[in-house]
Design a protein around this motif. Sequence first.
Motif, PDB file in Angstrom:
ATOM      1  N   ILE A 165       8.176  -1.142  11.433  1.00 57.58           N
ATOM      2  CA  ILE A 165       7.435  -0.269  10.523  1.00 57.58           C
ATOM      3  C   ILE A 165       7.362  -0.889   9.134  1.00 57.58           C
ATOM      4  CG2 ILE A 165       7.351   2.015   9.454  1.00 57.58           C
ATOM      5  CD1 ILE A 165       6.731   1.998  12.425  1.00 57.58           C
ATOM      6  N   ARG A 166       8.478  -1.505   8.721  1.00 60.75           N
ATOM      7  CA  ARG A 166       8.482  -2.154   7.411  1.00 60.75           C
ATOM      8  C   ARG A 166       7.457  -3.286   7.365  1.00 60.75           C
ATOM      9  NH1 ARG A 166      14.447  -3.405   5.315  1.00 60.75           N
ATOM     10  NH2 ARG A 166      13.193  -3.987   3.515  1.00 60.75           N
ATOM     11  N   ARG A 167       7.318  -4.023   8.474  1.00 64.11           N
ATOM     12  CA  ARG A 167       6.312  -5.088   8.500  1.00 64.11           C
ATOM     13  C   ARG A 167       4.901  -4.523   8.380  1.00 64.11           C
ATOM     14  NH1 ARG A 167       9.568  -7.232  12.584  1.00 64.11           N
ATOM     15  NH2 ARG A 167       8.148  -6.437  14.187  1.00 64.11           N
ATOM     16  N   LEU A 168       4.656  -3.412   9.075  1.00 61.79           N
ATOM     17  CA  LEU A 168       3.326  -2.790   8.997  1.00 61.79           C
ATOM     18  C   LEU A 168       3.041  -2.285   7.594  1.00 61.79           C
ATOM     19  CD1 LEU A 168       3.269  -0.785  12.360  1.00 61.79           C
ATOM     20  CD2 LEU A 168       1.984  -2.863  11.806  1.00 61.79           C
ATOM     21  N   ASP A 169       4.043  -1.654   6.969  1.00 62.37           N
ATOM     22  CA  ASP A 169       3.866  -1.165   5.600  1.00 62.37           C
ATOM     23  C   ASP A 169       3.605  -2.333   4.653  1.00 62.37           C
ATOM     24  OD1 ASP A 169       4.184   1.424   6.381  1.00 62.37           O
ATOM     25  OD2 ASP A 169       6.287   1.575   5.780  1.00 62.37           O
ATOM     26  N   GLU A 170       4.346  -3.409   4.856  1.00 64.32           N
ATOM     27  CA  GLU A 170       4.191  -4.576   3.992  1.00 64.32           C
ATOM     28  C   GLU A 170       2.791  -5.174   4.135  1.00 64.32           C
ATOM     29  OE1 GLU A 170       6.111  -8.696   4.625  1.00 64.32           O
ATOM     30  OE2 GLU A 170       7.473  -7.626   3.249  1.00 64.32           O
ATOM     31  N   GLU A 171       2.340  -5.290   5.360  1.00 69.15           N
ATOM     32  CA  GLU A 171       1.008  -5.832   5.590  1.00 69.15           C
ATOM     33  C   GLU A 171      -0.064  -4.940   4.972  1.00 69.15           C
ATOM     34  OE1 GLU A 171       0.621  -6.292   9.758  1.00 69.15           O
ATOM     35  OE2 GLU A 171       2.067  -7.948   9.914  1.00 69.15           O
ATOM     36  N   ALA A 172       0.106  -3.639   5.101  1.00 66.09           N
ATOM     37  CA  ALA A 172      -0.880  -2.709   4.551  1.00 66.09           C
ATOM     38  C   ALA A 172      -0.959  -2.837   3.029  1.00 66.09           C
ATOM     39  CB  ALA A 172      -0.523  -1.279   4.946  1.00 66.09           C
ATOM     40  N   GLU A 173       0.201  -2.970   2.380  1.00 77.07           N
ATOM     41  CA  GLU A 173       0.205  -3.090   0.920  1.00 77.07           C
ATOM     42  C   GLU A 173      -0.427  -4.417   0.478  1.00 77.07           C
ATOM     43  OE1 GLU A 173       4.134  -2.471  -0.508  1.00 77.07           O
ATOM     44  OE2 GLU A 173       4.219  -0.351   0.116  1.00 77.07           O
ATOM     45  N   VAL A 174      -0.115  -5.486   1.225  1.00 80.80           N
ATOM     46  CA  VAL A 174      -0.708  -6.786   0.882  1.00 80.80           C
ATOM     47  C   VAL A 174      -2.224  -6.740   1.028  1.00 80.80           C
ATOM     48  CG1 VAL A 174      -0.901  -9.197   1.604  1.00 80.80           C
ATOM     49  CG2 VAL A 174       1.356  -8.111   1.433  1.00 80.80           C
ATOM     50  N   TYR A 175      -2.673  -6.159   2.139  1.00 85.32           N
ATOM     51  CA  TYR A 175      -4.111  -6.073   2.371  1.00 85.32           C
ATOM     52  C   TYR A 175      -4.803  -5.230   1.307  1.00 85.32           C
ATOM     53  CZ  TYR A 175      -3.431  -8.170   6.974  1.00 85.32           C
ATOM     54  OH  TYR A 175      -3.124  -9.028   7.994  1.00 85.32           O
ATOM     55  N   THR A 176      -4.121  -4.209   0.826  1.00 87.44           N
ATOM     56  CA  THR A 176      -4.715  -3.350  -0.198  1.00 87.44           C
ATOM     57  C   THR A 176      -4.983  -4.144  -1.476  1.00 87.44           C
ATOM     58  OG1 THR A 176      -3.660  -1.351   0.662  1.00 87.44           O
ATOM     59  CG2 THR A 176      -4.354  -1.305  -1.644  1.00 87.44           C
ATOM     60  N   VAL A 177      -3.949  -4.875  -1.947  1.00 86.90           N
ATOM     61  CA  VAL A 177      -4.096  -5.634  -3.195  1.00 86.90           C
ATOM     62  C   VAL A 177      -5.067  -6.803  -3.001  1.00 86.90           C
ATOM     63  CG1 VAL A 177      -2.886  -6.998  -4.940  1.00 86.90           C
ATOM     64  CG2 VAL A 177      -1.790  -4.971  -3.959  1.00 86.90           C
ATOM     65  N   LEU A 178      -4.948  -7.494  -1.877  1.00 90.75           N
ATOM     66  CA  LEU A 178      -5.866  -8.616  -1.629  1.00 90.75           C
ATOM     67  C   LEU A 178      -7.305  -8.145  -1.511  1.00 90.75           C
ATOM     68  CD1 LEU A 178      -3.912 -10.875   0.920  1.00 90.75           C
ATOM     69  CD2 LEU A 178      -4.230 -11.209  -1.545  1.00 90.75           C
ATOM     70  N   GLY A 179      -7.492  -6.972  -0.954  1.00 90.31           N
ATOM     71  CA  GLY A 179      -8.840  -6.425  -0.845  1.00 90.31           C
ATOM     72  C   GLY A 179      -9.457  -6.159  -2.209  1.00 90.31           C
ATOM     73  N   LEU A 180      -8.634  -5.642  -3.119  1.00 88.37           N
ATOM     74  CA  LEU A 180      -9.128  -5.395  -4.474  1.00 88.37           C
ATOM     75  C   LEU A 180      -9.470  -6.710  -5.178  1.00 88.37           C
ATOM     76  CD1 LEU A 180      -6.577  -2.624  -5.552  1.00 88.37           C
ATOM     77  CD2 LEU A 180      -9.002  -2.286  -5.049  1.00 88.37           C
ATOM     78  N   CYS A 181      -8.580  -7.704  -5.019  1.00 89.25           N
ATOM     79  CA  CYS A 181      -8.833  -9.009  -5.643  1.00 89.25           C
ATOM     80  C   CYS A 181     -10.104  -9.647  -5.071  1.00 89.25           C
ATOM     81  CB  CYS A 181      -7.642  -9.946  -5.413  1.00 89.25           C
ATOM     82  SG  CYS A 181      -6.116  -9.415  -6.247  1.00 89.25           S
ATOM     83  N   GLN A 182     -10.252  -9.554  -3.747  1.00 92.17           N
ATOM     84  CA  GLN A 182     -11.405 -10.164  -3.102  1.00 92.17           C
ATOM     85  C   GLN A 182     -12.711  -9.486  -3.528  1.00 92.17           C
ATOM     86  OE1 GLN A 182     -11.167 -10.219   1.160  1.00 92.17           O
ATOM     87  NE2 GLN A 182     -12.869 -11.650   1.394  1.00 92.17           N
ATOM     88  N   SER A 183     -12.655  -8.161  -3.658  1.00 90.55           N
ATOM     89  CA  SER A 183     -13.854  -7.430  -4.079  1.00 90.55           C
ATOM     90  C   SER A 183     -14.294  -7.881  -5.460  1.00 90.55           C
ATOM     91  CB  SER A 183     -13.576  -5.928  -4.072  1.00 90.55           C
ATOM     92  OG  SER A 183     -13.310  -5.464  -2.769  1.00 90.55           O
ATOM     93  N   PHE A 184     -13.326  -8.021  -6.369  1.00 90.49           N
ATOM     94  CA  PHE A 184     -13.678  -8.440  -7.728  1.00 90.49           C
ATOM     95  C   PHE A 184     -14.201  -9.883  -7.725  1.00 90.49           C
ATOM     96  CE2 PHE A 184     -12.489 -10.562 -11.699  1.00 90.49           C
ATOM     97  CZ  PHE A 184     -13.220  -9.799 -12.593  1.00 90.49           C
ATOM     98  N   ALA A 185     -13.459 -10.780  -7.043  1.00 96.21           N
ATOM     99  CA  ALA A 185     -13.855 -12.195  -7.040  1.00 96.21           C
ATOM    100  C   ALA A 185     -15.218 -12.386  -6.375  1.00 96.21           C
ATOM    101  CB  ALA A 185     -12.792 -13.034  -6.324  1.00 96.21           C
TER     102      ALA A 185
END
Length: 289
Positions: free
Chosen positions: A209-229
């Motif tokens: 579960i911790r791995r899934l939570d970690e992946e979800a948080e990473v994807y959230t921030v990376l998604g925001l960065c990718q949208s801006f870039a």
Amino acid sequence: MATSQATDYSIDQWDELVKQGQRLTKSETSAQFQLGDIALTLVPVAPDGKRPPMKAYKLLANYANEIGQDPERFEEYRNVSAAWPKNERNKQVCWTVHSILAPHPDRFTLIDEPPVDRRTRERHWTCDAARRVRGWKTDVPETTEEKLRAVEDLLDDEQEAAEAVERVMRRPAVVRRVAEKQQVRETFNRAQTERIREAHSTARQRPEIRRLDEEAEVYTVLGLCQSFARGIGKALPGLHLAELSDDAKESIREGLERVTAAVEWTEHVLQTGQTDMDEALQRLIAGET
């Protein structure tokens, strides 16, 4: 043939046994008060309410042993006799009731005003009635509150209490009555919410579960960065930023300043884990400055 509550006795037999017991009780009460009066003769009550000296207690104990009485019981006889002067005692009331009511400030009035017995509908003192006046636990609960107290005492073990509640809740009428009480509903809802929170907290500690939570948080921030870039990458080639007026360029720089502040704050969170921000930074990122 009519019988009493004791199934092996007729009403007449039962009444005769009750009268015999009452005579013996009166005799016992008289003896207990007489013993208490003797104890008062040996050690009178001090007028100022002070405790007798130790040698007085020793005298009472020696006398009690001489006559075959328990010293503590003999001292109790003394205290009850002291609380009940002879002219205030009720010969129709047993010594135990006098003992229970002894500390009550209105005992002299109460002893002559017996309550109504719930079973016989007659006025007379019982030990439980006296305990009820004192607010004590009764041997035979009669009122709703007394019955509930008795149940609580029996179910002092949390597991047993929970199982008892579960069994009672199998009765639809009980469930409906309980559900009508707002306080009970709120208590149950809080307990259920807390249980769900604890379950989520426990689940989040599991590695998968911790791995899934970690992946979800990473994807959230990376998604925001990718949208801006991606947005900047697509938009800038078609823009003529160098030809903009100074005011227009300043507005863009203010926007970039907010982006920079957001990036620096993100780096701060990565390093410290602290997600709080001061008021100035909050206004800056929100574009309120």
